[in-house]
Write a protein that holds these residues in place. Structure first.
Motif, short mmCIF file in Angstrom:
data_model
loop_
_atom_site.label_atom_id
_atom_site.label_comp_id
_atom_site.label_asym_id
_atom_site.label_seq_id
_atom_site.Cartn_x
_atom_site.Cartn_y
_atom_site.Cartn_z
N UNK A 262 -6.24 17.01 1.17
CA UNK A 262 -6.92 16.93 -0.12
C UNK A 262 -6.16 17.74 -1.18
N UNK A 263 -6.41 17.41 -2.44
CA UNK A 263 -5.81 18.15 -3.53
C UNK A 263 -5.33 17.22 -4.62
N UNK A 264 -5.11 17.79 -5.79
CA UNK A 264 -4.64 17.00 -6.93
C UNK A 264 -3.27 16.41 -6.62
N UNK A 265 -3.06 15.18 -7.06
CA UNK A 265 -1.82 14.48 -6.73
C UNK A 265 -0.59 15.21 -7.28
N UNK A 266 -0.73 15.87 -8.43
CA UNK A 266 0.41 16.55 -9.02
C UNK A 266 0.79 17.82 -8.25
N UNK A 267 -0.12 18.28 -7.37
CA UNK A 267 0.15 19.50 -6.61
C UNK A 267 0.61 19.24 -5.17
N UNK A 268 0.70 17.99 -4.78
CA UNK A 268 0.98 17.65 -3.39
C UNK A 268 2.25 18.30 -2.86
N UNK A 269 3.30 18.28 -3.64
CA UNK A 269 4.58 18.81 -3.17
C UNK A 269 4.89 20.19 -3.75
N UNK A 270 4.35 20.48 -4.92
CA UNK A 270 4.62 21.80 -5.51
C UNK A 270 3.99 22.91 -4.68
N UNK A 271 2.86 22.63 -4.03
CA UNK A 271 2.23 23.67 -3.21
C UNK A 271 3.05 23.94 -1.94
N UNK A 272 3.83 22.97 -1.50
CA UNK A 272 4.74 23.21 -0.37
C UNK A 272 5.78 24.24 -0.78
N UNK B 126 0.86 -1.20 0.00
CA UNK B 126 0.00 0.00 0.00
C UNK B 126 0.88 1.24 0.00
N UNK B 127 0.64 2.14 -0.94
CA UNK B 127 1.41 3.37 -1.02
C UNK B 127 0.95 4.35 0.06
N UNK B 128 1.78 5.36 0.40
CA UNK B 128 1.36 6.38 1.37
C UNK B 128 0.06 7.06 0.97
N UNK B 129 -0.14 7.28 -0.34
CA UNK B 129 -1.36 7.91 -0.80
C UNK B 129 -2.58 7.02 -0.56
N UNK B 130 -2.43 5.72 -0.79
CA UNK B 130 -3.52 4.79 -0.51
C UNK B 130 -3.86 4.78 0.98
N UNK B 131 -2.82 4.83 1.80
CA UNK B 131 -3.04 4.86 3.25
C UNK B 131 -3.85 6.09 3.65
N UNK B 132 -3.55 7.23 3.05
CA UNK B 132 -4.28 8.47 3.33
C UNK B 132 -5.75 8.35 2.92
N UNK B 133 -5.98 7.75 1.76
CA UNK B 133 -7.35 7.60 1.27
C UNK B 133 -8.16 6.68 2.19
N UNK B 134 -7.52 5.62 2.69
CA UNK B 134 -8.21 4.72 3.62
C UNK B 134 -8.53 5.46 4.92
N UNK B 135 -7.57 6.25 5.40
CA UNK B 135 -7.80 7.01 6.63
C UNK B 135 -8.94 7.99 6.48
N UNK B 136 -9.01 8.67 5.35
CA UNK B 136 -10.09 9.62 5.11
C UNK B 136 -11.45 8.93 5.08
N UNK B 137 -11.51 7.71 4.55
CA UNK B 137 -12.79 7.00 4.46
C UNK B 137 -13.26 6.49 5.82
N UNK B 138 -12.34 6.25 6.75
CA UNK B 138 -12.70 5.69 8.05
C UNK B 138 -12.98 6.75 9.11
N UNK B 139 -12.48 7.99 8.90
CA UNK B 139 -12.58 9.04 9.91
C UNK B 139 -13.47 10.17 9.41
N UNK B 140 -14.01 10.94 10.36
CA UNK B 140 -14.73 12.16 9.99
C UNK B 140 -13.72 13.19 9.50
#
Length: 612
Positions: A58-68, A1-15
């Motif tokens: 949240x946000x587009x995957x291509x912007x994850x690090x560029x916005x930092x 499971x990639x870090x991004x997949x882990x984040x998506x699972x966390x978002x689905x399980x939590x408010x």
């Protein structure tokens, strides 16, 4: 499971709030883990934490690090020049003897019996443009010299120096911590200087009293510092004059403060508010609202958007009465018009989200001013700017014979605009840097090459501070993207009661900053991280007071709990010749007194001088 997949699972399980708090915990764990466990540089820890939180948000995957990188550049652009110039000023003041002249002037004013006050005052003034460790290095030899003359009160002398240096280092720009906090909370830097200094003064007095108490309870001798001889004092005739020495400190304070005063006077005019006679044709104004509201369909048009903005959540009787007044049949009498004007000013013009997009408003092209203001982040928009944006929006929709154009460029506003140019922190610090460099060159008879070398040395030290503060700003921006501020607000009972909101958020800022300081040791990192977490709450309507009090509360919290993981602790201990236990009993408790007093003073001023 990639870090991004882990984040998506966390978002689905939590408010949403739970996931935002998870982002916060992961970000804080990254910062503290890298600094405390891995011993990584604060820049690397903060930028890594920013990227981790951005990946989770949240946000587009291509912007994850560029916005930092974008947030990093935004913070560096806001404070980088000021920090670099402050480093140049500090270095030049030390090398030219200007800092020494300021200290001797204080000593001459207060005399030998009141030398602790002189040492505290010297640290208080010099720590505004100069970093704390540099101020302490400068003044400790003077404290040791005073002990050789009096043969008593050594601990009082070094604690007095620490009192003055530590308190302005954490509360008064342009030192990096308070500078970035002011920038992230959208606090005018001039106001931060004024309020920070006002709160720092009683705290410094309390610190001086506490220092005297500790000196009586724990009198310590002056111990030798290694094998190096004590430095020789520079003769008075080799030092620059007092006014030239003070100019790099006082000039930016005066210019920035003057800009703050003139801007405050111009803002007090509330030039964009609707006044009697500004709505020249009430029937046409209300007719548009009534026709749009009665139109069929679920689409949003101008009138529906205005009425829904006025009604808000629909639970306020005053808002409902205003909406009914605007929609009722027949003409309004003079009393009803005054009520309607007051309501429009309160519920429509002050709304920071009124235009639906930055370019056009439901078919009407916005003015360039309204477009520019509509693009500004809500957290950084002042009430006066919201009024101007919304008044320009109304004037874009209605003809001049319905709503009269307002005059924004009043005499006071023109004066404020001029002062904004000369009172810009970047320009003010540049002038001060030029004066400090000129003083150094003349006083030490340096060639241009030697002066350039001295400036380059100072810029290298300032560069690291810029990297750390910009990385902290990026981390704070990513916490905002992750909606951490909203989640924190929902955790606490911050309702419509302004007093409870004010106290709760100020206490929260103080507490978070204190915990971060205890955990990782850096006051600057604690301030930057705390302000980033609470940036979305830094609005007068949420706080019940001006955000400057939240900024000062965060700075006060960053003083609490200094121990072995704080570089300031070791600077104080080693330069004073104290053991670790003696430093804990003196330095650590002193900063506890300074931080607590500053915070309590901020609470009192927020209650009795809210500035809103």
């Amino acid at each position: 499971m990639t870090p991004l997949d882990f984040c998506l699972v966390g978002q689905s399980l939590l408010t949403d709030d739970q996931y935002a708090l998870l982002c916060l915990l992961v970000g804080m764990a990254t910062v503290l883990g890298l600094i405390i466990v891995v011993r990584a540089n604060a820049f690397l820890a903060l930028i890594a934490a920013a990227m981790v939180v951005s990946l989770m948000a949240d946000g587009a995957i291509q912007d994850k690090f560029s916005r930092v990188a974008g947030a990093f550049g935004g913070t560096a652009g806001g404070v980088g020049i000021v920090i670099a110039l402050a480093a140049v000023i500090g270095k030049c003041m030390l090398d030219s003897g200007a800092a020494d002249r300021v200290v001797r002037a204080f000593m001459a004013i207060f005399g030998e019996k009141r030398s602790p006050i002189a040492l505290m005052g010297s640290g208080f003034v010099l720590a505004v443009p100069v970093f704390f460790d540099t101020v302490f290095y400068l003044l400790v030899p003077l404290g040791r010299s005073m002990f050789r003359k009096t043969q008593k009160n050594y601990l009082l002398y070094v604690m007095a120096i620490a009192t003055g240096g530590a308190i302005t280092h954490t509360l008064v720009p342009p030192t990096p911590g308070p500078l970035v906090v002011a920038d992230q909370l959208n606090v005018d830097k001039g106001l931060m200087i004024l309020i920070g200094a006002m709160i720092a003064f009683p705290a410094a007095c309390a610190g001086l009293w506490f220092s005297s108490l500790v000196n009586r309870l724990m009198p310590l001798p002056m111990r030798p510092l290694g094998a190096e001889p004590e430095p020789e004092a520079i003769p008075d005739d080799k030092l620059p004059s007092l006014w030239i020495s003070l100019a790099p400190v006082l000039l930016p304070v005066l210019l920035i403060s003057m800009n703050t005063i003139l801007t405050t006077l111009a803002d007090a005019e509330r030039a964009a508010q609707l006044r009697s006679g500004d709505i020249a044709d009430w029937n046409s104004f209300r007719g548009r609202l009534q026709a749009d509201t009665a139109a069929e369909g679920d689409g949003t048009n101008f009138g529906k958007h205005v009425i829904s903005t006025i009604r808000g959540d629909g639970n306020d009787q005053e808002r409902e009465e205003l909406a009914s007044l605007l929609l009722q049949d027949g003409s309004l009498n003079d009393g009803q018009k005054e009520v309607a004007l007051a309501g429009l000013n309160k519920y429509l013009l002050l709304n920071k989200d009124f235009p639906k997009n930055p370019d056009a408003f439901l078919g009407s092209r916005l003015s360039s001013t309204a477009q520019s203001l509509a693009r500004k982040p809500v957290a950084r928009m002042s009430p006066v700017e919201a009024e101007r944006m919304n008044r320009e929006t109304l004037e874009s929709v209605y003809d001049d014979d319905v709503i009269k154009p307002h005059t924004w460029e009043t005499t006071k506003r023109r004066m404020a605009n001029i002062s904004a140019m000369f009172g810009d922190a970047n320009f003010a610090l540049l002038i001060s840097a030029v004066i400090a460099m000129w003083t150094l060159a003349v006083q030490r008879e340096l060639s241009l090459k030697e002066l350039t070398t001295a400036v380059e040395i100072s810029l290298m030290s300032g560069g690291l501070i810029i990297l750390i503060t910009a990385a902290g700003g990026a981390f704070g921006a990513m916490l905002t993207v992750a909606n951490v501020g909203n989640a924190i607000q929902n955790m606490f009972p911050i309702g419509s009661d302004a007093e409870s909101a004010k106290l709760m958020i100020l206490v929260l800022g103080f507490g978070i900053s204190a915990v971060l300081k205890i955990a990782q040791g850096s006051s600057t990192v604690a301030m930057i991280t705390s302000s980033g977490m609470l940036a979305s709450l830094a609005a007068p309507e949420t706080l019940g007071c001006h955000p400057v009090y939240l900024a000062v509360s965060i700075g006060a919290g960053s003083l609490i709990g200094s121990w072995m993981n704080d570089s300031g602790f070791w600077i104080f201990a080693k330069m004073s010749g104290l053991t670790e236990v003696e430093a804990l009993k003196s330095w650590t408790l002193l900063l506890l007194v300074l931080g607590t007093t500053s915070f309590l003073t901020a609470l009192l001023m927020a209650a009795f001088l809210p500035l809103v």
